[in-house]
Scaffold this motif. Sequence first.
Motif, PDB file in Angstrom:
ATOM      1  N   VAL A  64       0.891  -0.985   0.057  1.00 44.45           N
ATOM      2  CA  VAL A  64      -0.332   0.132  -0.021  1.00 44.45           C
ATOM      3  C   VAL A  64       0.682   1.207   0.361  1.00 44.45           C
ATOM      4  N   ARG A  65       0.651   2.425  -1.048  1.00 43.88           N
ATOM      5  CA  ARG A  65       0.817   2.898  -0.981  1.00 43.88           C
ATOM      6  C   ARG A  65       0.670   4.978  -0.968  1.00 43.88           C
ATOM      7  N   ILE A  66       0.298   5.813  -0.271  1.00 49.89           N
ATOM      8  CA  ILE A  66      -0.384   6.261   0.229  1.00 49.89           C
ATOM      9  C   ILE A  66       0.409   8.468   0.001  1.00 49.89           C
ATOM     10  N   GLY A  67      -0.227   8.763  -0.655  1.00 48.80           N
ATOM     11  CA  GLY A  67       0.096   9.843  -1.049  1.00 48.80           C
ATOM     12  C   GLY A  67      -1.426  11.353  -0.646  1.00 48.80           C
ATOM     13  N   PHE A  68      -0.658  12.581  -0.685  1.00 44.58           N
ATOM     14  CA  PHE A  68      -2.034  13.733  -0.270  1.00 44.58           C
ATOM     15  C   PHE A  68      -2.256  14.551  -1.476  1.00 44.58           C
ATOM     16  N   GLY A  69      -2.412  15.287  -1.622  1.00 44.48           N
ATOM     17  CA  GLY A  69      -2.977  16.400  -2.354  1.00 44.48           C
ATOM     18  C   GLY A  69      -4.257  16.993  -1.707  1.00 44.48           C
ATOM     19  N   SER A  70      -4.344  18.756  -1.886  1.00 44.79           N
ATOM     20  CA  SER A  70      -5.416  19.088  -0.946  1.00 44.79           C
ATOM     21  C   SER A  70      -5.609  20.970  -1.951  1.00 44.79           C
ATOM     22  N   PHE A  71      -7.287  20.976  -2.327  1.00 44.99           N
ATOM     23  CA  PHE A  71      -7.412  21.979  -3.526  1.00 44.99           C
ATOM     24  C   PHE A  71      -8.459  23.118  -2.486  1.00 44.99           C
ATOM     25  N   VAL A  72      -8.921  24.165  -3.080  1.00 43.41           N
ATOM     26  CA  VAL A  72      -9.606  25.385  -2.404  1.00 43.41           C
ATOM     27  C   VAL A  72     -10.352  26.383  -4.102  1.00 43.41           C
ATOM     28  N   ASP A  73      -9.587  26.956  -4.680  1.00 39.74           N
ATOM     29  CA  ASP A  73     -10.825  27.260  -5.551  1.00 39.74           C
ATOM     30  C   ASP A  73      -9.672  28.162  -6.604  1.00 39.74           C
TER      31      ASP A  73
END
Length: 775
Positions: free
Chosen positions: A175-184
């Motif tokens: 299992v590999r996990i990554g992260f990203g985020s957003f607003v607008d």
Amino acid sequence: MKFIVMIWSFGFLHVPFISGHKERELQTDVCEHRVSCSECILSHPSCAWCSAKDFTQEGESEGSRCATQMVLLQRGCDAHHIINPKSIINILKDIPLSDSGDQEVVTQLAPQSVQLKLRPGEKKKFRVWFKRAEGYPVDLYYLMDLSYSMKDDLENVKKLGSDIQQALNEVTKSVRIGFGSFVDKTVLPYVSTVKSRLQNPCSSRTERCQPPFSYRHVLPLTSNLTLFQLRVSAQDISGNMDAPEGGLDAMVQAAVCTNHIGWRNVTRLLVFTSDDVFHMAGDGKLAGIYLPTDGHCHLNENGEYYHSNIYDYPSVGHLAQILSAANIQPIFAVTKNVLSTYQELSELIPKSVVGELTEDSSNVVNLISQAYNNLSSTVNLEHLNLPKGVNILYDSHCLDSSTEGQARGQCSGVKISQTVGFDVTVWLDRKFCRDGAQSFQLRVLGFTEELNVDIEPLCDCDCGDEEVFSNYCSEGLGNYSCGVCRCSEGHRGKQCECPRDNYDSESNCMAGGSLPCSGRGRCECGRCACNMHVRGEFCECDDASCERHEGLLCGGISRGDCECGICKCTSNYTGSACSCSLDTSACMTEEGICSGHGRCQCNKCICDDGYINRVCKECPGCQKPCQRHSGCAECKAFGTGPLSSNCSTACNHVNVTILKASDSGVKDRDGWCQEKREDSLIIFHVTEDGDIVHILVKEKQGIADQKILIVGLVLGIALVGLLIIMVYRITVEVLDRQEYRRFQKARSNEKWNESNNPLFQSATTTVMNPNFIQD
């Protein structure tokens, strides 16, 4: 070379005819009048071509070489001269399915490469197998909404790394996990462009928030949980102005930026968390952004989407296409207030699921685990890069059910190490021949393995008898191939024997002033080349114009042959269309032909009056004594009825007694028969004593008199009703007139007070103008 393009279908019909004293079987026009072998085999999968030199007879068109293989054999074409290409399936690569995902090369889809040599219109089917390998690796990218309303969710996500991995470790060790985020997008009207707000978009100045951004890739896929928690813990909440977020923008970048994210060729999951709806294509025009998204990666070195203010939001269709091409399965974990919106979005994106997220995202681990199980238990087989002119259908053979003729294969509830199969049916349109060999791919959604399918069309004939400037074609005046001469310029004819200038002469092709070749052929070099199914010196004999029975000429080849428009039936059939069988086997019973109560006609029973059933065994009316003896009752009692002319002979075994109304037992006797005639009704009672029949006739009522009585009664009731209505109306009118006269009399006796009211003052005031001088 000119090709005659004709519309064809998959159905064809076999009917017989005689030509050159040989039996044939006709098909519909799909195999008729084809100018070459290639044109013939393209017209229909059932059509074949005879390449023998001496196949066609005098005056017979070369188009008759095109027919079904059965017809060509019946007409005397040797099997080795029949050109009838058949589709072929070759399995080029078929590695066995893997049991475990721990192997260096995991195989879940088999076979891996297939070659199809297809004749246009002919359907071929091959089987595809899929088995979920145990422990197949998983890449999970967590994409989170960091608008201000998700503040409490971020705090919980910072602690989720180990929990997510632990949940997925139950199904796989990799299992590999990554992260990203957003607003607008960072322009009005989505975020405030005031300088202070761009630096800190939070409503309270004392609270610290990071500047707004469109999408930021924070952490590539990794198995280092410590690094995941450090990177996520360093994130701060941000903010925007309007309710919808830029989540679709972020999903596109997370899907296409393969190198930045670090996607492997394994199961790819994209977890999308938000508490609000999303912007989509067209919303960017509010900020003057009109360029459609190009579907390319636009992340800078810091992992930020630097072209977010140049390209519009993606459409749902474009997003679905990108996710499907990247083999990414989205999991939408959203709050209750927007759950229905994302459920509708999920219906438009293949291989996606939606789960309800608590207000603080505390249940996200359970959602991911449940969604993964739902996604992985559904197997969808689909095609990619399907060339034009290629048609494909799927038959799904699941563990407990099967479906046929679907646009894609699908099985649900498939567990680890279970195998499901799909039958893939492929066929080509005729236009595919223009493009030559091509290929397409099959794959299971959510998995990167593909099955490559190479297609080679069988559109040409390989007769193996080519001769350039052949002696058969009038000593070198044409090229010979597949039994037909291709004439050089200036010559025409079956063997190029006719100069072009004399080719169209029709003087020798007319019999008795009729049309050339009777309108059923072409005049070539002074001789008739008849159409299919037509023969004779002047094409006068049409072997396809006979009557048909059940759609078949002369009832089919087993019943008769068509010869010059007349059916010549075999010994077992007769009739104008050979529709009547002379066999009587279907009429025979133990009691004889048609049970002794009918005659056999065309191997079918024609029953006597009263008898029914296929072999006339049943006679419902014959078993009722009332019907059986009504004629004798009428003729002996009243001298009327159908047996009145021979009553003494037909009813010599019947004793008839006429009862009067005063006779005892007339009213109390049960079982009276009532036989209705055109103008009367006979009431009688039957008693059978061996061969002697006793009939007690009660009466004969006239139906016509009864009808007159009923009509008179109805008219009488109608007249009485009309009379009552007239009396009622006259009475009301008289009473109204009397009342009106009393009113008039009372009114004339009234004395009204006509004196003026002393309290009355007029509302009109008259003022004299002192300056007014009256003449």
